[in-house]
Design an enzyme around this catalytic site. Structure first.
Site, PDB file in Angstrom:
ATOM      1  N   CYS A   1      -5.045  -3.606   2.835  1.00  0.00           N
ATOM      2  CA  CYS A   1      -5.045  -2.933   4.130  1.00  0.00           C
ATOM      3  C   CYS A   1      -5.658  -3.235   5.310  1.00  0.00           C
ATOM      4  O   CYS A   1      -6.316  -4.270   5.956  1.00  0.00           O
ATOM      5  CB  CYS A   1      -4.238  -1.788   3.859  1.00  0.00           C
ATOM      6  SG  CYS A   1      -3.919  -1.407   5.816  1.00  0.00           S
TER       7      CYS A   1
ATOM      8  N   GLU B   1       0.854  -1.161  -0.155  1.00  0.00           N
ATOM      9  CA  GLU B   1       0.233   0.128   0.040  1.00  0.00           C
ATOM     10  C   GLU B   1       0.827   1.414   0.142  1.00  0.00           C
ATOM     11  O   GLU B   1       2.138   1.297   0.788  1.00  0.00           O
ATOM     12  CB  GLU B   1      -0.656  -0.269   1.829  1.00  0.00           C
ATOM     13  CG  GLU B   1      -2.015   1.423   1.752  1.00  0.00           C
ATOM     14  CD  GLU B   1      -2.632   1.086   2.063  1.00  0.00           C
ATOM     15  OE1 GLU B   1      -2.210   1.058   3.580  1.00  0.00           O
ATOM     16  OE2 GLU B   1      -3.844   1.882   2.337  1.00  0.00           O
TER      17      GLU B   1
ATOM     18  N   LYS C   1     -10.352   1.422  -2.388  1.00  0.00           N
ATOM     19  CA  LYS C   1     -10.073   0.730  -1.572  1.00  0.00           C
ATOM     20  C   LYS C   1     -12.017   1.531  -0.944  1.00  0.00           C
ATOM     21  O   LYS C   1     -11.951   2.908  -0.808  1.00  0.00           O
ATOM     22  CB  LYS C   1      -8.998   1.871  -0.842  1.00  0.00           C
ATOM     23  CG  LYS C   1      -8.452   1.120   0.900  1.00  0.00           C
ATOM     24  CD  LYS C   1      -7.895   1.631   1.873  1.00  0.00           C
ATOM     25  CE  LYS C   1      -7.249   1.656   3.342  1.00  0.00           C
ATOM     26  NZ  LYS C   1      -6.166   1.058   4.369  1.00  0.00           N
TER      27      LYS C   1
HETATM   28  O1  KGT Z   1      -0.755   6.585   7.510  1.00  0.00           O
HETATM   29  C1  KGT Z   1       0.161   6.501   6.668  1.00  0.00           C
HETATM   30  O2  KGT Z   1       0.245   7.195   5.573  1.00  0.00           O
HETATM   31  C2  KGT Z   1       0.136   5.123   5.432  1.00  0.00           C
HETATM   32  N1  KGT Z   1      -1.360   4.583   6.260  1.00  0.00           N
HETATM   33  C3  KGT Z   1      -2.006   3.858   4.653  1.00  0.00           C
HETATM   34  O3  KGT Z   1      -1.525   4.132   3.446  1.00  0.00           O
HETATM   35  C4  KGT Z   1      -3.239   2.829   5.861  1.00  0.00           C
HETATM   36  C5  KGT Z   1      -4.642   4.054   5.502  1.00  0.00           C
HETATM   37  S1  KGT Z   1      -4.129   5.812   7.179  1.00  0.00           S
HETATM   38  N2  KGT Z   1      -3.379   2.740   6.662  1.00  0.00           N
HETATM   39  C6  KGT Z   1      -4.227   1.377   6.658  1.00  0.00           C
HETATM   40  O4  KGT Z   1      -4.589   0.878   6.499  1.00  0.00           O
HETATM   41  C7  KGT Z   1      -3.328   0.746   8.610  1.00  0.00           C
HETATM   42  C8  KGT Z   1      -5.114   0.159   8.735  1.00  0.00           C
HETATM   43  C9  KGT Z   1      -3.677  -1.341  10.219  1.00  0.00           C
HETATM   44  O5  KGT Z   1      -2.693  -0.223  10.108  1.00  0.00           O
HETATM   45  C10 KGT Z   1      -4.810  -1.275  10.702  1.00  0.00           C
HETATM   46  O6  KGT Z   1      -5.537  -2.287  10.426  1.00  0.00           O
HETATM   47  O7  KGT Z   1      -4.568  -1.623  12.291  1.00  0.00           O
END
Ligand code: KGT
Length: 271
Positions: free
Chosen positions: A157, A43, A114
């Protein structure tokens, strides 16, 4: 169907598009030299950074990511998942967190936006509001039906916490579930591997989970452990905590064997 090798790439993407594409290229090269025919990037492989910084460069990130994926797939003659990258939604000021699958001709064969957005206050003090910049996808995830690679379902994710998405995919015929991620270090240590194994076991499907690892920017730290899991739930390969590649065999006689030994998909009552 013949067995083949798949690779789940693990990166520490930073707020620098060119650097990330160079890192991704290095690992694709490594995976292909080890024999991988299906290669997954995590991702946000091409940019990890503050949402405002991402938004400021989103047009370039989207364009360069697509050009890069097609170039790599054609150069190395492999199928590549661009785990995700942002694609602007008109003039809305938002983007879709988009995952695309590109075949060796450089053709896009599947695209997923997503659906479940990570709006969570993690107990380590980090606050995530993915929906402040990302538009939630509204389409069910696609499956690429390939005679060579098997039936490959897409997701991203945080989706991993919603088993109905994977039930939908396996119900539609998916043999392989892609779960590219940027899991937080805090949630990852307790949830990542358990969730992935559960999705593999309950759907008797391969799980390929490319991952972000280490310190990406500011206080953001990701969990790593890109893995490939077989339909019985066994971890076939784990990239650990450093950037690198997890490689394992996708074997259709193993898939059929597990589905004979544990015919739970045939015993479904609800979906
Ligand atoms: O923060 C960033 O820059 C990058 N993060 C992402 O790309 C994404 C969306 S904020 N992260 C998740 O979906 C984490 C899920 C997760 O960690 C869980 O389900 O526990």
């Amino acid at each position: 169907m013949k067995s083949y090798l798949a690779a789940a790439i693990q990166m520490t993407s930073v707020p620098n598009l060119e650097k990330n594409l160079a890192q991704a290229e290095e690992f694709i090269d490594l995976a292909v030299h080890q024999g991988a025919e299906l290669v997954g990037l995590p991702e946000n492989f091409s940019f990890m950074g503050e949402e405002k910084d991402k938004l400021a460069q989103v047009e370039a990130i989207a364009k360069e990511s697509e050009i890069f994926l097609k170039k790599m797939a054609q150069r190395y003659q492999v199928t590549i998942l661009g785990g995700s990258y942002p694609v602007p939604v008109g003039d809305s000021g938002k983007f879709y967190n988009t995952s695309t699958l590109i075949d060796p001709n450089g053709q896009e064969v599947a695209r997923y936006q997503k659906v479940h957005l990570f709006d969570v206050n993690v107990p380590d003090g980090n606050t995530y509001r993915e929906s402040s910049t990302v538009m939630a996808g509204s389409q069910t995830p696609p499956i690429y039906f390939s005679e060579k690679l098997g039936n490959i379902g897409l997701s991203v994710c945080y989706d991993v916490r919603f088993p109905e998405l994977y039930r939908y995919l396996s119900h539609k015929g998916a043999d392989i579930l892609f779960i590219p991620a940027a899991f937080t270090a805090f949630t990852g240590k307790d949830h990542w591997q358990v969730l992935l194994q559960a999705r593999a076991i309950e759907n008797t499907a391969y799980v390929i989970a490319p991952a972000q690892t280490g310190v990406n920017y500011a206080r953001r730290q990701t969990h790593g452990h890109a893995v490939i899991i077989d339909p019985w739930g066994m971890i076939l390969a784990d990239a650990g905590e450093k950037p690198g590649v997890a490689i394992a065999e996708i074997n259709f006689s193993r898939l059929e064997q597990v589905r004979r030994q544990m015919p739970s998909l045939q015993h479904r009552v609800f979906i």
